[in-house]
Design a protein around this motif. Structure first.
Motif, PDB file in Angstrom:
ATOM      1  N   PRO A 158       0.907  -1.253   0.103  1.00 31.98           N
ATOM      2  CA  PRO A 158      -0.086  -0.048  -0.104  1.00 31.98           C
ATOM      3  C   PRO A 158       1.033   1.314  -0.047  1.00 31.98           C
ATOM      4  CG  PRO A 158      -0.765  -1.619   1.468  1.00 31.98           C
ATOM      5  CD  PRO A 158       0.392  -2.149   1.125  1.00 31.98           C
ATOM      6  N   THR A 159       2.161   1.177   0.677  1.00 34.56           N
ATOM      7  CA  THR A 159       2.805   2.306   0.668  1.00 34.56           C
ATOM      8  C   THR A 159       3.246   2.752  -0.562  1.00 34.56           C
ATOM      9  OG1 THR A 159       3.730   1.899   2.966  1.00 34.56           O
ATOM     10  CG2 THR A 159       5.091   3.535   1.901  1.00 34.56           C
ATOM     11  N   LEU A 160       3.882   1.884  -1.504  1.00 30.48           N
ATOM     12  CA  LEU A 160       4.387   1.874  -2.693  1.00 30.48           C
ATOM     13  C   LEU A 160       3.267   2.487  -3.583  1.00 30.48           C
ATOM     14  CD1 LEU A 160       6.789   1.904  -4.511  1.00 30.48           C
ATOM     15  CD2 LEU A 160       6.162  -0.769  -4.721  1.00 30.48           C
ATOM     16  N   ILE A 161       2.042   1.824  -3.430  1.00 31.42           N
ATOM     17  CA  ILE A 161       0.975   2.094  -4.327  1.00 31.42           C
ATOM     18  C   ILE A 161       0.567   3.940  -3.925  1.00 31.42           C
ATOM     19  CG2 ILE A 161      -1.594   2.031  -4.671  1.00 31.42           C
ATOM     20  CD1 ILE A 161      -1.266  -0.972  -4.174  1.00 31.42           C
ATOM     21  N   SER A 162       0.639   4.240  -3.212  1.00 31.22           N
ATOM     22  CA  SER A 162       0.423   5.613  -2.534  1.00 31.22           C
ATOM     23  C   SER A 162       1.461   6.487  -3.121  1.00 31.22           C
ATOM     24  CB  SER A 162       0.481   5.758  -1.019  1.00 31.22           C
ATOM     25  OG  SER A 162       0.364   7.020  -0.592  1.00 31.22           O
ATOM     26  N   SER A 163       2.662   5.962  -3.193  1.00 35.87           N
ATOM     27  CA  SER A 163       3.846   6.716  -3.732  1.00 35.87           C
ATOM     28  C   SER A 163       3.673   6.946  -5.129  1.00 35.87           C
ATOM     29  CB  SER A 163       5.088   6.203  -3.302  1.00 35.87           C
ATOM     30  OG  SER A 163       6.183   6.910  -3.773  1.00 35.87           O
ATOM     31  N   ILE A 164       3.399   5.877  -5.805  1.00 37.30           N
ATOM     32  CA  ILE A 164       3.203   5.890  -7.320  1.00 37.30           C
ATOM     33  C   ILE A 164       1.983   6.674  -7.718  1.00 37.30           C
ATOM     34  CG2 ILE A 164       2.410   4.463  -9.370  1.00 37.30           C
ATOM     35  CD1 ILE A 164       4.018   2.151  -7.865  1.00 37.30           C
ATOM     36  N   LEU A 165       0.908   6.756  -6.975  1.00 40.01           N
ATOM     37  CA  LEU A 165      -0.330   7.618  -7.239  1.00 40.01           C
ATOM     38  C   LEU A 165       0.125   9.258  -7.199  1.00 40.01           C
ATOM     39  CD1 LEU A 165      -3.257   5.752  -5.825  1.00 40.01           C
ATOM     40  CD2 LEU A 165      -2.738   5.828  -8.177  1.00 40.01           C
ATOM     41  N   LYS A 166       0.819   9.437  -6.060  1.00 39.63           N
ATOM     42  CA  LYS A 166       1.196  10.740  -5.840  1.00 39.63           C
ATOM     43  C   LYS A 166       2.267  11.432  -7.213  1.00 39.63           C
ATOM     44  CE  LYS A 166       1.159  11.027  -0.838  1.00 39.63           C
ATOM     45  NZ  LYS A 166       2.031  11.187   0.469  1.00 39.63           N
ATOM     46  N   ASN A 167       3.117  10.434  -7.322  1.00 39.89           N
ATOM     47  CA  ASN A 167       3.888  10.767  -8.725  1.00 39.89           C
ATOM     48  C   ASN A 167       2.987  11.070  -9.932  1.00 39.89           C
ATOM     49  OD1 ASN A 167       6.788  11.239  -7.723  1.00 39.89           O
ATOM     50  ND2 ASN A 167       6.747   9.089  -7.102  1.00 39.89           N
ATOM     51  N   ILE A 168       2.207   9.975 -10.019  1.00 41.01           N
ATOM     52  CA  ILE A 168       1.283  10.158 -11.289  1.00 41.01           C
ATOM     53  C   ILE A 168       0.425  11.335 -11.272  1.00 41.01           C
ATOM     54  CG2 ILE A 168      -0.825   9.147 -12.415  1.00 41.01           C
ATOM     55  CD1 ILE A 168       0.206   6.493 -11.528  1.00 41.01           C
ATOM     56  N   THR A 169       0.090  11.909 -10.211  1.00 42.09           N
ATOM     57  CA  THR A 169      -0.705  12.861 -10.218  1.00 42.09           C
ATOM     58  C   THR A 169       0.192  14.323 -10.297  1.00 42.09           C
ATOM     59  OG1 THR A 169      -2.058  12.360  -8.612  1.00 42.09           O
ATOM     60  CG2 THR A 169      -2.062  14.669  -8.568  1.00 42.09           C
ATOM     61  N   ARG A 170       1.554  14.281  -9.867  1.00 40.78           N
ATOM     62  CA  ARG A 170       2.657  15.372 -10.192  1.00 40.78           C
ATOM     63  C   ARG A 170       3.059  15.378 -11.443  1.00 40.78           C
ATOM     64  NH1 ARG A 170       8.051  15.276 -10.113  1.00 40.78           N
ATOM     65  NH2 ARG A 170       8.044  13.193  -9.608  1.00 40.78           N
ATOM     66  N   VAL A 171       3.252  14.073 -12.282  1.00 41.17           N
ATOM     67  CA  VAL A 171       3.595  14.184 -13.464  1.00 41.17           C
ATOM     68  C   VAL A 171       2.555  14.686 -14.433  1.00 41.17           C
ATOM     69  CG1 VAL A 171       4.406  12.797 -15.282  1.00 41.17           C
ATOM     70  CG2 VAL A 171       5.422  12.312 -13.152  1.00 41.17           C
ATOM     71  N   ALA A 172       1.441  14.405 -14.136  1.00 38.71           N
ATOM     72  CA  ALA A 172       0.052  14.713 -15.028  1.00 38.71           C
ATOM     73  C   ALA A 172      -0.398  16.055 -15.112  1.00 38.71           C
ATOM     74  CB  ALA A 172      -1.066  13.711 -14.631  1.00 38.71           C
ATOM     75  N   SER A 173       0.320  16.755 -14.022  1.00 37.54           N
ATOM     76  CA  SER A 173      -0.149  18.248 -13.858  1.00 37.54           C
ATOM     77  C   SER A 173       0.324  19.017 -15.120  1.00 37.54           C
ATOM     78  CB  SER A 173       0.818  18.860 -12.819  1.00 37.54           C
ATOM     79  OG  SER A 173       0.606  20.066 -12.482  1.00 37.54           O
ATOM     80  N   PRO A 174      -0.556  20.038 -15.587  1.00 40.38           N
ATOM     81  CA  PRO A 174       0.034  20.731 -16.937  1.00 40.38           C
ATOM     82  C   PRO A 174       1.103  21.397 -16.915  1.00 40.38           C
ATOM     83  CG  PRO A 174      -2.482  20.950 -16.202  1.00 40.38           C
ATOM     84  CD  PRO A 174      -1.864  20.239 -15.107  1.00 40.38           C
ATOM     85  N   ASP A 175       1.604  21.940 -15.655  1.00 42.21           N
ATOM     86  CA  ASP A 175       2.894  22.666 -15.543  1.00 42.21           C
ATOM     87  C   ASP A 175       4.010  21.887 -15.215  1.00 42.21           C
ATOM     88  OD1 ASP A 175       1.600  22.218 -13.171  1.00 42.21           O
ATOM     89  OD2 ASP A 175       1.995  24.241 -12.258  1.00 42.21           O
ATOM     90  N   TYR A 176       3.658  20.754 -15.315  1.00 42.75           N
ATOM     91  CA  TYR A 176       5.018  19.738 -14.712  1.00 42.75           C
ATOM     92  C   TYR A 176       6.189  19.879 -15.532  1.00 42.75           C
ATOM     93  CZ  TYR A 176       8.014  15.356 -14.827  1.00 42.75           C
ATOM     94  OH  TYR A 176       8.832  14.633 -14.716  1.00 42.75           O
ATOM     95  N   VAL A 177       7.360  20.116 -14.926  1.00 43.87           N
ATOM     96  CA  VAL A 177       8.689  20.210 -15.201  1.00 43.87           C
ATOM     97  C   VAL A 177       9.519  19.096 -14.535  1.00 43.87           C
ATOM     98  CG1 VAL A 177      10.717  21.592 -15.711  1.00 43.87           C
ATOM     99  CG2 VAL A 177       8.430  22.564 -15.857  1.00 43.87           C
ATOM    100  N   PRO A 178      10.301  18.348 -15.333  1.00 43.17           N
ATOM    101  CA  PRO A 178      10.774  17.044 -14.791  1.00 43.17           C
ATOM    102  C   PRO A 178      12.280  17.697 -14.230  1.00 43.17           C
ATOM    103  CG  PRO A 178      11.395  17.264 -17.046  1.00 43.17           C
ATOM    104  CD  PRO A 178      10.031  18.171 -17.047  1.00 43.17           C
ATOM    105  N   SER A 179      12.231  17.079 -12.812  1.00 46.96           N
ATOM    106  CA  SER A 179      13.310  17.505 -12.152  1.00 46.96           C
ATOM    107  C   SER A 179      14.516  16.536 -12.292  1.00 46.96           C
ATOM    108  CB  SER A 179      12.861  16.964 -10.491  1.00 46.96           C
ATOM    109  OG  SER A 179      12.828  15.906 -10.188  1.00 46.96           O
TER     110      SER A 179
END
Length: 222
Positions: A9-30
């Motif tokens: 569950p911890t890994l799933i939560s982390s993955i979902l947070k990253n998907i939300t961040r990357v899917a953001s219209p103003d996303y710039v890769p770090s």
């Protein structure tokens, strides 16, 4: 070996947070995003670059070869006059299985392939460097409570902490090398994580120097 792992569950939560961040219209890769990006190596890719070694410019040819079973037949021609082979084994993959053979654990596959390299008479004079890679991901998996013995039965009741696990895997690769190394060549072993740029840079520098020393010795220049 047991069956494939279930994602925590911890890994799933982390993955979902990253998907939300990357899917953001103003996303710039770090920089961290770039370091974690993975592109599968298909076939053989050649990289040519100049390296300054003790004031001398040396042109290096680096061949990056795909590791899937179906691609391994294409490696042989590139080993004929190689000065060194860097063998990369992902120690974090103890709970993963091959796509082309779901019954084979990825650690077991790496050990079998490493044994073939060590016992190949045509490569007996080629310097060998072993990268036990993805130590960062290994730590993350162990921190979630994932048990190595669930997937590697020979691990038995050893402590499931990071140091015990990496030394266990290292010992297995060293054992394979000793049993299949007639020339008694030295095996250079490093624990690596591509996301740790400073440590990786230091390790690559050490590998570069050891390869260059071996080249000079073979040319009777030292």
């Amino acid at each position: 070996m047991n069956g494939p792992s279930c994602t925590s569950p911890t890994l799933i939560s982390s993955i979902l947070k990253n998907i939300t961040r990357v899917a953001s219209p103003d996303y710039v890769p770090s920089i961290d995003d770039i370091l974690h990006a993975r592109i599968q190596t298909m076939g053989v890719t050649e990289h040519i670059f100049d390296v300054n070694i003790h004031g001398k410019s040396v042109t290096w040819h680096l061949f990056d070869v795909g590791g899937a079973r179906g691609q391994r037949h294409s490696w042989v021609p590139y080993f004929d006059d190689a000065n060194a082979i860097i063998f990369v084994a992902p120690v974090s993959a103890f709970d993963q299985y091959l796509e082309e053979d779901p019954r084979t654990n990825r650690i077991d596959d790496s050990l079998q392939l490493f044994m073939q390299r060590c016992s190949n008479a045509l490569l007996k004079n080629v310097r060998l460097v072993l990268f036990l890679n993805r130590t960062d991901l290994l730590k993350a998996k162990l921190d979630t409570g994932l048990k190595v013995r669930k997937y590697i039965t020979s691990f038995s009741d050893r402590s499931n902490d990071y140091e015990t696990v990496v030394q266990y895997f290292r010992a297995h690769f060293l054992q394979v090398h000793r049993r299949n190394n007639e020339n008694r060549q030295v095996l250079y072993t490093h624990f690596t994580s591509v996301v740790d740029t400073k440590a990786t840079q230091r390790i690559i520098g050490n590998v570069r120097d050891s390869i260059f020393r071996g080249y000079l010795q073979s040319a009777a220049l030292v």
